[in-house]
Write a protein that holds these residues in place. Sequence first.
Motif, PDB file in Angstrom:
ATOM      1  N   GLY A   1     -10.403 -11.365  12.249  1.00  0.00           N
ATOM      2  CA  GLY A   1      -9.240 -11.318  11.355  1.00  0.00           C
ATOM      3  C   GLY A   1      -9.577 -11.410   9.882  1.00  0.00           C
ATOM      4  O   GLY A   1      -9.054 -10.655   9.060  1.00  0.00           O
TER       5      GLY A   1
ATOM      6  N   THR B   1     -11.191  -8.199   8.679  1.00  0.00           N
ATOM      7  CA  THR B   1     -10.200  -7.119   8.677  1.00  0.00           C
ATOM      8  C   THR B   1      -9.261  -7.264   7.483  1.00  0.00           C
ATOM      9  O   THR B   1      -8.941  -6.284   6.811  1.00  0.00           O
ATOM     10  N   ARG B   2      -8.820  -8.498   7.212  1.00  0.00           N
ATOM     11  CA  ARG B   2      -7.945  -8.726   6.059  1.00  0.00           C
ATOM     12  C   ARG B   2      -8.646  -8.350   4.765  1.00  0.00           C
ATOM     13  O   ARG B   2      -8.045  -7.772   3.854  1.00  0.00           O
ATOM     14  N   LYS B   3      -9.942  -8.650   4.654  1.00  0.00           N
ATOM     15  CA  LYS B   3     -10.712  -8.321   3.453  1.00  0.00           C
ATOM     16  C   LYS B   3     -10.803  -6.803   3.269  1.00  0.00           C
ATOM     17  O   LYS B   3     -10.625  -6.277   2.167  1.00  0.00           O
TER      18      LYS B   3
ATOM     19  N   VAL C   1      -8.729  -4.529   4.550  1.00  0.00           N
ATOM     20  CA  VAL C   1      -7.387  -4.012   4.251  1.00  0.00           C
ATOM     21  C   VAL C   1      -7.033  -4.302   2.794  1.00  0.00           C
ATOM     22  O   VAL C   1      -6.479  -3.446   2.095  1.00  0.00           O
ATOM     23  N   LYS C   2      -7.371  -5.489   2.302  1.00  0.00           N
ATOM     24  CA  LYS C   2      -7.078  -5.845   0.914  1.00  0.00           C
ATOM     25  C   LYS C   2      -7.809  -4.905  -0.044  1.00  0.00           C
ATOM     26  O   LYS C   2      -7.244  -4.442  -1.039  1.00  0.00           O
TER      27      LYS C   2
END
Length: 144
Positions: free
Chosen positions: A46, A49-51, A53-54
């Motif tokens: 997670g 993935t967040r990094k 997407v950011k």
Amino acid sequence: MRRNVNNFELEPISEEAEGSGGFIGLALLALAAGAGSALLFAPAEGARTRKVVKGRLGELRGGAGVALERVQRELGRREARRRRERRTSALIGLAIGAGLTALLVPKSGSDTRHRIVEKLRRHRAGGDEPLERVVRESQPEPVV
């Protein structure tokens, strides 16, 4: 103020209202299925993935800013072009109108102005002749 609470009717539920409950339920079911499949098939953890997407959203935001500036610049150019075209059209119309007037007026400019002033004076003084006749008078035949 007293109200009669014993005699009231509930509005019948329309088909649209019934359908909206089914739609919300279906949307929640689709949301749960999407979240479950994302958990099962995610290629990375997670935080990573967040990094990613950011970072991609930041790139999109920067690209959107550049695209917005280009669109604003193009709209400014188009508006300036439209203004120039309107000005040019107005000047051309003025020149054509002045040229046609000069060609079609049977007498000189000072004679025409004098005739218009006389017509206006007669009209103000209550003359019988209507003002429109200044334009509608028959023109002398051209000498060939």
